[in-house]
Design a protein around this motif. Structure first.
Motif, PDB file in Angstrom:
ATOM      1  N   ALA A  72      37.916  35.865  42.702  1.00 12.15           N
ATOM      2  CA  ALA A  72      37.057  36.884  42.307  1.00 12.15           C
ATOM      3  C   ALA A  72      36.210  36.457  41.047  1.00 12.15           C
ATOM      4  O   ALA A  72      36.435  35.523  40.346  1.00 12.15           O
ATOM      5  CB  ALA A  72      37.792  38.268  41.959  1.00 12.15           C
ATOM      6  N   ALA A  73      35.446  37.397  40.670  1.00 10.35           N
ATOM      7  CA  ALA A  73      34.504  37.297  39.254  1.00 10.35           C
ATOM      8  C   ALA A  73      34.088  35.617  39.169  1.00 10.35           C
ATOM      9  O   ALA A  73      33.488  35.278  40.231  1.00 10.35           O
ATOM     10  CB  ALA A  73      35.435  37.654  38.384  1.00 10.35           C
ATOM     11  N   SER A  74      34.442  35.063  38.144  1.00  7.81           N
ATOM     12  CA  SER A  74      33.509  33.968  37.789  1.00  7.81           C
ATOM     13  C   SER A  74      34.050  32.794  38.464  1.00  7.81           C
ATOM     14  O   SER A  74      33.396  32.001  39.280  1.00  7.81           O
ATOM     15  CB  SER A  74      33.893  33.205  36.392  1.00  7.81           C
ATOM     16  OG  SER A  74      35.214  33.334  36.140  1.00  7.81           O
ATOM     17  N   ASP A  75      35.525  32.854  39.166  1.00  5.29           N
ATOM     18  CA  ASP A  75      36.003  31.903  40.081  1.00  5.29           C
ATOM     19  C   ASP A  75      35.200  32.003  41.277  1.00  5.29           C
ATOM     20  O   ASP A  75      34.662  30.910  41.927  1.00  5.29           O
ATOM     21  CB  ASP A  75      37.403  32.226  40.313  1.00  5.29           C
ATOM     22  CG  ASP A  75      38.344  31.895  39.075  1.00  5.29           C
ATOM     23  OD1 ASP A  75      37.611  31.194  38.228  1.00  5.29           O
ATOM     24  OD2 ASP A  75      39.420  32.296  39.148  1.00  5.29           O
ATOM     25  N   LEU A  76      34.904  33.240  41.824  1.00  2.00           N
ATOM     26  CA  LEU A  76      34.144  33.558  43.106  1.00  2.00           C
ATOM     27  C   LEU A  76      32.629  33.002  43.008  1.00  2.00           C
ATOM     28  O   LEU A  76      32.421  32.150  43.777  1.00  2.00           O
ATOM     29  CB  LEU A  76      34.111  34.882  43.490  1.00  2.00           C
ATOM     30  CG  LEU A  76      33.231  35.344  44.703  1.00  2.00           C
ATOM     31  CD1 LEU A  76      33.854  34.607  45.897  1.00  2.00           C
ATOM     32  CD2 LEU A  76      33.241  36.857  44.801  1.00  2.00           C
ATOM     33  N   ARG A  77      32.187  33.150  41.821  1.00  2.81           N
ATOM     34  CA  ARG A  77      30.942  32.771  41.623  1.00  2.81           C
ATOM     35  C   ARG A  77      30.629  31.131  41.625  1.00  2.81           C
ATOM     36  O   ARG A  77      29.741  30.541  42.010  1.00  2.81           O
ATOM     37  CB  ARG A  77      30.185  33.231  40.342  1.00  2.81           C
ATOM     38  CG  ARG A  77      30.248  34.835  40.134  1.00  2.81           C
ATOM     39  CD  ARG A  77      29.099  35.586  39.296  1.00  2.81           C
ATOM     40  NE  ARG A  77      29.352  35.092  38.125  1.00  2.81           N
ATOM     41  CZ  ARG A  77      29.983  35.531  37.255  1.00  2.81           C
ATOM     42  NH1 ARG A  77      30.682  36.710  37.459  1.00  2.81           N
ATOM     43  NH2 ARG A  77      30.322  35.189  35.784  1.00  2.81           N
ATOM     44  N   GLY A 212      26.017  36.470  37.194  1.00  2.00           N
ATOM     45  CA  GLY A 212      26.304  37.414  38.227  1.00  2.00           C
ATOM     46  C   GLY A 212      24.983  38.067  38.886  1.00  2.00           C
ATOM     47  O   GLY A 212      24.913  38.860  39.791  1.00  2.00           O
TER      48      GLY A 212
END
Lengths: 219, 299
Positions: A72-77, A212
């Motif tokens: 999720a969040a920065s890892d996902l991005r 994001g």
């Protein structure tokens, strides 16, 4: 602490290496274009396979990370960024290959790219844009750098492309019997311009990774 | 006096999804004693979204320790609100505060205000039975009563004065349908609820909570004791129910929060750290603590 940060680090290292391989591909292409040597041109076409393999390997790793860690969040991005950039790099490489195929025609027609000084301007601007883009992938993930790449594409690369096309059309009469040569010249110009666009895409994806925000149609 | 059956007729015998609310709004909301005594508010589902739960600097203390510390947030109708956070962050305590479950724990005290539909629920005049009828709760482990499936659902309505067998039949069928359990149990309504599978038991508990016509459904990790298939069914159910009920769910499963909720609140050490649209929280949270938690770097 999960294993994910380490695996992301390794993923980005792979992406960085892929970018360097594509940079080498581009620089070899220009060497072949200026030299007009058919053997050099053929080696560009052959080198694509290795780049394709890298692309598949990176994509597999991205899918594995998504499936195993549900980031999720920065890892996902970061993973989304890697997927998109990986694809863009492969397309840059494809553009090098299609330019090399067009070079076969020019070599056959004995037309040297060196008679078009505007081509060098275009090629230099694209090489510079790609160098900056590699910085985005590997070391300097900065918003300002990304914005400057996007703006540079519009002001410098696009203009260089138009100038080159014009210079081809000015000389078009001399190619009376070589319609295919005109096609090849414009195709090579177009391929380089596309590489500039793909650098812009990578810059936009960098901005998404950092903030994001999807800026693709708003800058 | 309008009976439950007549009201169900108004809404199409329970086949329509929009059951009316039984109570009047505002000041009188929690003094209602019987669910069969009040006219239905048929316009309920057409209402625009509004904040049905508002907490303003709400704190909950266990002894001297603040389990929930000065939390201010508004929870809207018509959407699923997820509360996430590491163990001991106060998320369950906050959830349980919404229907005053913590009253049962000795040495608790609250501060600030917690308003449900215009009324501070910690006001001394609030009738707890009415409050808990309006604010239903589903727990971590399915906890059906050791009675038949039918009696489990009918328990609440009976408690609130519904005696007519036909009315009860209607309520049981409607609630089981709404909890997506009807087709699986309609032939065996008189069998013990304890004979159902875990996932079925949890849906039964949801149906039981729906039977008293709540406005708000609180769910405290409702899927943590279930397998992935049963979890999927409960998740589908939650999404289907959100138009009729305001749902607040505490979950440790962040993918679950991401899948089913519209808004997500992140709690840490009793405080509300970030509260935003779920999409925003899971793709680009504003607060570094939220980021660290949902990327698994702390908590």
């Amino acid at each position: 602490m999960s294993e994910l940060p380490k695996r992301l680090e390794r993923l980005f290292l792979k992406l960085d290496r892929a970018a360097l391989a594509v940079e080498q591909h581009l620089s070899d292409l220009l060497f072949a274009i200026y030299g007009g040597n058919l053997a050099d041109v053929e080696s560009i076409i052959a080198a694509d396979e290795e780049i394709d393999q890298r692309e598949v390997e990176i994509e597999r790793e991205c899918i594995r990370l998504l499936a195993l860690y549900q980031p999720a969040a920065s890892d996902l991005r970061k993973i989304c960024f890697a997927i998109k950039v990986n694809n863009d790099l492969e397309r840059i490489s494809d553009n090098c290959v299609s330019s090399a195929k067009m070079m076969r025609i020019l070599i056959d027609d004995k037309i040297s790219m060196n008679r078009f000084p505007k081509f060098r301007v275009l090629a230099d601007s694209v090489v510079e844009a790609f160098r900056q883009t590699i910085r985005l992938i590997s070391t300097d993930q900065e918003i300002q750098l990304a914005i400057s790449i996007i703006k540079n594409d519009r002001s410098v690369v696009d203009k260089a492309y138009r100038d080159f096309l014009q210079s081809v059309f000015v000389e078009v009469e001399q190619f009376n019997n070589h319609v295919d040569a005109v096609y090849a010249l414009t195709s090579i110009g177009r391929a380089l311009e596309r590489i500039g666009d793909l650098c812009t895409n990578i810059a936009e994806d960098t901005m998404f990774m950092l903030t994001g925000e999807i800026v693709r149609h708003s800058i | 006096m309008e009976t439950q059956k007549e009201i169900l007729k108004h809404t199409g015998g329970g086949l329509t999804l929009g059951l009316p609310s039984w109570q009047q709004s505002g000041e009188t909301a929690f003094v209602v004693k019987s669910i069969s005594t009040v006219s239905p508010d048929l316009s309920r589902n057409k209402k625009a979204r509004y904040s049905i739960i508002r907490s303003d600097k709400f704190s909950l203390y266990y002894g001297n320790k603040a389990a929930v510390n000065q939390v201010s947030m508004e929870i809207e109708t018509g959407c699923v609100t997820a509360i996430i956070g590491p163990s001991g962050c106060g998320k369950s305590s906050f959830l349980r505060s919404i229907n005053r479950m913590n009253d049962l724990i000795p040495n608790t005290r609250v501060d600030g205000s917690l308003v449900v539909d215009g009324r501070n629920i910690y006001d001394k005049r609030v009738d707890l039975v009415s409050l808990r009828r309006r604010v239903g709760m589903v727990f971590q482990r399915p906890n059906p009563f050791p009675k038949s499936v039918f009696d489990n659902i009918a328990y609440g309505p009976r408690l609130h004065g519904v005696r007519n067998r036909g009315d009860l039949n209607d309520i049981v069928e409607t609630c089981l349908k709404r909890a997506a359990l009807w087709d699986e149990v309609k032939e065996t309504l008189s069998r013990s609820a304890l004979a159902l599978s875990g996932g079925q038991q949890q849906r039964l508990c949801i149906a039981r909570a729906l039977a008293t016509q709540p406005d708000v459904l609180l769910m405290d990790e409702p899927c943590s004791a279930l397998d992935p298939i049963a979890t999927g069914k409960i998740e589908e159910l939650i999404v289907a129910l959100k138009e009729q009920y305001t749902i607040v769910i505490v979950t440790h499963n962040m993918q679950q929060a991401a899948r089913i909720s519209d808004r997500t609140a992140f709690f840490c050490l009793g405080e509300l750290i970030e509260y935003d649209d779920t999409n925003k929280i899971f793709t680009s949270p504003s607060n570094p603590q939220t980021e660290a938690y949902i990327t698994g770097r702390f908590g």
